[in-house]
Design a protein around this motif. Structure first.
Motif, PDB file in Angstrom:
ATOM      1  N   PHE A  52       3.259   7.035  -0.392  1.00  9.28           N
ATOM      2  CA  PHE A  52       3.183   8.410   0.104  1.00  9.28           C
ATOM      3  C   PHE A  52       4.210   8.654   1.206  1.00  9.28           C
ATOM      4  CE2 PHE A  52      -1.037   7.841  -1.823  1.00  9.28           C
ATOM      5  CZ  PHE A  52      -0.934   8.841  -2.793  1.00  9.28           C
ATOM      6  N   GLN A  53       4.457   7.665   2.049  1.00  9.14           N
ATOM      7  CA  GLN A  53       5.500   7.813   3.066  1.00  9.14           C
ATOM      8  C   GLN A  53       6.868   7.928   2.396  1.00  9.14           C
ATOM      9  OE1 GLN A  53       5.221   8.289   6.493  1.00  9.14           O
ATOM     10  NE2 GLN A  53       7.348   8.860   6.140  1.00  9.14           N
ATOM     11  N   TRP A  54       7.105   7.149   1.335  1.00  7.98           N
ATOM     12  CA  TRP A  54       8.357   7.240   0.593  1.00  7.98           C
ATOM     13  C   TRP A  54       8.539   8.653   0.033  1.00  7.98           C
ATOM     14  CZ3 TRP A  54       8.794   8.219  -4.717  1.00  7.98           C
ATOM     15  CH2 TRP A  54      10.096   8.152  -5.216  1.00  7.98           C
ATOM     16  N   GLN A  55       7.463   9.233  -0.527  1.00  9.07           N
ATOM     17  CA  GLN A  55       7.553  10.601  -1.038  1.00  9.07           C
ATOM     18  C   GLN A  55       7.954  11.569   0.070  1.00  9.07           C
ATOM     19  OE1 GLN A  55       3.760  11.480  -2.972  1.00  9.07           O
ATOM     20  NE2 GLN A  55       4.760  11.215  -4.971  1.00  9.07           N
ATOM     21  N   TRP A  56       7.325  11.454   1.238  1.00  6.71           N
ATOM     22  CA  TRP A  56       7.672  12.340   2.359  1.00  6.71           C
ATOM     23  C   TRP A  56       9.125  12.140   2.774  1.00  6.71           C
ATOM     24  CZ3 TRP A  56       5.441  16.611   3.469  1.00  6.71           C
ATOM     25  CH2 TRP A  56       4.089  16.781   3.209  1.00  6.71           C
TER      26      TRP A  56
END
Length: 175
Positions: free
Chosen positions: A145-149
């Motif tokens: 999810f951090q990668w997506q952000w």
């Protein structure tokens, strides 16, 4: 069901009536209040930002932010547009991004009506991530999810128009 998307952009309209129709649509959806201030989640006391509309230039600027359901209706705002771009992305049960621009015939669509008004370029965010040196992180991988952000931040850093510069410019939006 609500759809949250990160959006930024501007639209310049052929006439005041076209701008007024767009403003009215944004009011009906509770994205703008009667003072043309942008609202957070339609809450009348939660102001996102002051007005970003230049009536003299028929210019509507959408300040960068995460909006509830606005991504579903951006195409409606393009009737009468002669210039502009709306940059949208979301990771709300998806991982999508697109860039919307007015078609030449959009300027002739009557205020508040639909038709062929915009062109939408869909962005493959995994390809974008690879080209930006961010790699690809699969769902279930640590830090997904951090990668997506991070990918969405990089996408908007690259494609968002300079809204403040456009509003402050005496010459109007770039184009």
């Amino acid at each position: 069901m609500s759809f949250y998307a990160r959006i930024s952009g501007y639209l310049q309209y052929r006439t005041h009536d076209h701008l007024d129709a767009a403003i009215e649509r944004l009011r009906r959806g509770a994205w703008l209040n009667d003072d043309e201030q942008w609202l957070v989640r339609g809450h009348p006391r939660e102001i996102r930002t002051d007005a970003t509309i230049d009536h003299d230039r028929n210019l509507l600027a959408i300040p960068a932010g995460v909006y509830q359901n606005l991504g579903r209706i951006t195409t409606e705002l393009f009737a009468g547009a002669t210039d502009g771009v709306v940059v949208t992305s979301s990771n709300d049960a998806c991982f999508d991004a697109w860039i919307e621009t007015p078609l030449p015939e959009a300027a002739n669509v009557p205020p508040g009506e639909g038709g062929d008004v915009s062109s939408i370029r869909c962005i493959d965010l995994e390809h974008f991530a690879r080209t930006q040196g961010l790699g690809v992180n699969q769902f279930g991988d640590p830090g997904h999810f951090q990668w997506q952000w991070d990918v969405l931040d990089a996408f908007h850093d690259k494609h968002d128009p300079d809204i403040l510069g456009i509003l402050e410019s005496a010459n109007g939006p770039p184009g």
